[in-house]
Design a protein around this motif. Structure first.
Motif, short mmCIF file in Angstrom:
data_model
loop_
_atom_site.label_atom_id
_atom_site.label_comp_id
_atom_site.label_asym_id
_atom_site.label_seq_id
_atom_site.Cartn_x
_atom_site.Cartn_y
_atom_site.Cartn_z
N SER A 180 -23.14 52.19 -67.24
CA SER A 180 -22.53 51.00 -66.70
C SER A 180 -23.29 50.69 -65.19
O SER A 180 -23.94 51.49 -64.76
N MET A 200 -21.37 50.09 -62.54
CA MET A 200 -20.64 50.97 -61.44
C MET A 200 -21.31 52.60 -61.62
O MET A 200 -21.44 53.06 -60.38
N ILE A 246 -24.48 52.35 -59.51
CA ILE A 246 -24.19 52.41 -57.96
C ILE A 246 -23.72 53.77 -57.58
O ILE A 246 -24.17 54.17 -56.51
N PHE A 271 -18.80 43.04 -55.52
CA PHE A 271 -17.88 43.38 -56.57
C PHE A 271 -16.85 44.39 -56.13
O PHE A 271 -17.10 45.28 -55.42
N GLU A 316 -25.14 42.25 -52.60
CA GLU A 316 -25.28 41.17 -53.61
C GLU A 316 -25.76 39.94 -53.26
O GLU A 316 -25.17 39.47 -52.20
N ASP A 358 -27.93 44.64 -55.53
CA ASP A 358 -27.42 44.36 -56.83
C ASP A 358 -27.90 43.06 -57.39
O ASP A 358 -27.43 42.08 -56.87
N CYS A 404 -27.38 41.65 -60.08
CA CYS A 404 -26.80 41.31 -61.52
C CYS A 404 -26.73 39.69 -61.73
O CYS A 404 -27.00 39.37 -62.67
N PHE A 405 -26.43 39.01 -60.66
CA PHE A 405 -26.00 37.40 -60.85
C PHE A 405 -27.45 36.87 -61.06
O PHE A 405 -27.63 35.75 -61.95
N SER A 424 -26.03 45.59 -63.42
CA SER A 424 -24.77 45.84 -64.46
C SER A 424 -25.62 44.99 -65.51
O SER A 424 -25.72 43.89 -65.84
N THR A 455 -24.42 44.96 -68.49
CA THR A 455 -23.41 44.58 -69.20
C THR A 455 -23.28 42.73 -69.32
O THR A 455 -22.91 42.24 -69.93
N LYS A 456 -23.96 42.44 -68.06
CA LYS A 456 -23.74 40.88 -67.79
C LYS A 456 -24.77 40.33 -68.40
O LYS A 456 -25.21 40.09 -69.68
N ILE A 499 -21.83 47.93 -72.57
CA ILE A 499 -21.51 48.17 -71.02
C ILE A 499 -22.88 49.18 -70.76
O ILE A 499 -23.35 50.16 -71.53
N LEU A 503 -18.57 37.78 -67.09
CA LEU A 503 -19.67 36.84 -66.64
C LEU A 503 -21.01 37.18 -67.20
O LEU A 503 -21.05 38.38 -67.72
C1 LIG Z 1 -20.03 43.74 -63.43
C2 LIG Z 1 -20.69 44.05 -62.09
C3 LIG Z 1 -20.70 45.38 -61.63
C4 LIG Z 1 -19.97 46.49 -62.62
O1 LIG Z 1 -20.86 46.87 -63.55
P1 LIG Z 1 -19.93 47.29 -65.02
O2 LIG Z 1 -21.40 47.32 -66.28
O3 LIG Z 1 -18.88 46.69 -65.39
O4 LIG Z 1 -19.88 48.89 -64.66
C5 LIG Z 1 -21.36 45.61 -60.49
N1 LIG Z 1 -21.78 44.61 -59.87
C6 LIG Z 1 -21.77 43.30 -60.16
C7 LIG Z 1 -22.32 42.21 -59.29
C8 LIG Z 1 -21.24 42.99 -61.38
O5 LIG Z 1 -21.04 41.66 -61.41
#
Ligand SMILES: *Cc1c(COP(=O)(O)O)cnc(C)c1O
Length: 393
Positions: A88, A90, A93, A114, A157, A186, A188-189, A208, A210-211, A220, A340
């Motif tokens: 995941s 998390m 991290i 986050f 982030e 991070d 992710c965005f 992540s 997941t996003k 995940i 998201l």
């Molecule tokens: C969702 C998210 C996480 C955590 O990711 P998971 O896959 O839900 O554990 C970490 N950082 C950011 C910026 C996120 O949006």
């Protein structure tokens, strides 16, 4: 495939081609290796693999061909030498923390990260004697002044959630490196389709998956990307012994997601920019937060650092929480959820959900007022998204 001349390929190509190691079956699409272990030809071969004298598969907690394909593809996209996939975002991290930190160490974290990341450092790593300081994302003096001899890494982030503030990654990397401190971003965005932190000087990128890497809200997962030596020494041993492993099935879904990442990020950004421009013209909106708007205070930096603004738009409505909730509750298509990075547009009231655990004072400090609404703009037609948001008027 591809590894020797990766640098000559564009990101759209790498997203489709990098990382696949075709088997003797000559399959065109990546296979899913649903196996927990691997068979050795002899006792001597087993011994050589376990001791690390020869490379190869051992056990799927830390070696699996489908997971490796995802790792190599994401590493290619981020411009990193090495990627370690985990269960995941998390877990990514946490793996950086478990890998790099020991009692007495210090971490500096942006205030605008986050919520679970804050809790991880504040509530868990603190139990093992790690200290954490929080600073404002764009206060470079605070970053510099907070560094101690015991500081191991800075964590950010960018853009921030939900206010889309941006930090100059190259400038922050310089501040970190002057004191032999690592910079962890991070990503992710933006994803590597819009921003490549390693090329700007960051040492480690976490995801992540997941996003946006998945992109359709199915699985995940997470990943750590960075230099080969650093990750092999500090993060991989934690994966092997701590076991926050990504499943082969999830890795396969993410591999498929990566193939369309650039296309999707372009479409998310186009929709988000159109929505942000439209919101700016609505009388019921007080302020719009989106890095792709010329009215964004860091528009110049956004243009330099990111390919486009990304998919997250936040706005403050007149009338506080009552009005914000009315807009959210009037929607019929948008999903009321904090997730998201999905093809489906989602809508959130940060003050009472993602940031609800903060004290009023901390929330005020973070600028997350009761009238703030966050939209993670999906891939539906923009006209339908606008109409859904305007239903209460
Ligand atoms: C969702 C998210 C996480 C955590 O990711 P998971 O896959 O839900 O554990 C970490 N950082 C950011 C910026 C996120 O949006």
């Amino acid at each position: 495939m591809f590894e020797s001349d990766q640098e000559t390929f564009e990101i759209e190509t790498l997203a489709i081609r990098a990382g696949q190691a075709r088997t003797h079956e000559q399959e065109h699409s990546d296979p899913i290796f649903a196996t927990s272990s691997y068979v050795f030809g002899s006792a001597a071969e087993a011994a050589a693999r376990f001791s690390g004298k020869t490379s190869g598969n051992i056990y799927s907690r830390f070696t699996n061909p489908t997971v490796r394909a995802f790792e190599q593809r994401l590493a290619a996209l981020e411009g990193g030498e090495r990627c370690i996939a985990v269960a995941s975002g998390m877990a990514a991290i946490a793996s950086v923390g478990f890998g790099l930190l020991k009692a007495g160490d210090h971490v500096i974290c942006s205030r605008a990260v986050f919520g679970n990341t804050v809790m991880l450092f504040q509530n868990y790593f603190s139990k093992f004697g790690v200290e954490v300081s929080f600073v404002d994302l764009t206060d470079y003096d605070a970053w510099r002044d907070s560094i101690r001899d015991s500081t191991r890494f800075l964590f950010v982030e960018t853009p921030s959630n939900p206010l889309t503030e941006i930090v100059d990654i190259a400038r922050l990397a310089e501040i970190a490196h002057q004191r032999d401190v690592l910079l962890v971003v991070d990503n992710c965005f933006c994803t590597p389709a819009l921003q490549r932190p390693l090329a700007l000087g960051a040492d480690i990128v976490v995801h992540s998956a997941t996003k946006y890497l998945d992109g359709q809200g199915r699985c995940i997962g997470g990943a750590v990307v960075g230099g080969q030596a650093l990750l092999d020494k500090e993060i991989y041993p934690y994966l092997r012994t701590g076991g926050p492993t990504m499943s082969p099935f999830n890795a396969w879904v993410f591999l498929k997601g990566l193939e369309t990442l650039s296309l999707r990020m372009r479409a998310h950004s186009e929709n988000a920019l159109a929505l942000a421009q439209w919101l700016e013209q609505q009388s019921w909106v007080e302020q719009v937060y989106y890095p792709g708007l010329p009215s964004h205070p860091q528009y110049g930096l956004a243009l330099r650092q990111q390919v486009s603004g990304g998919g997250i738009v936040s706005f403050r409505v007149r009338g506080g929480q009552e009005q914000a909730w009315r807009i959210i509750d009037a929607t019929k298509m948008l999903s009321i959820t904090a997730n998201l990075g999905d093809a489906k547009t989602t809508i959130t009231h940060p003050a009472t959900t993602t940031h609800g655990r903060l004290s009023d004072q901390d929330r005020e400090k973070a600028g997350i007022g009761a009238g703030l609404v966050r939209v993670a703009v999906g891939l539906e037609h923009i006209a339908d998204i606008k109409r859904d948001l305007a239903r209460s008027f």
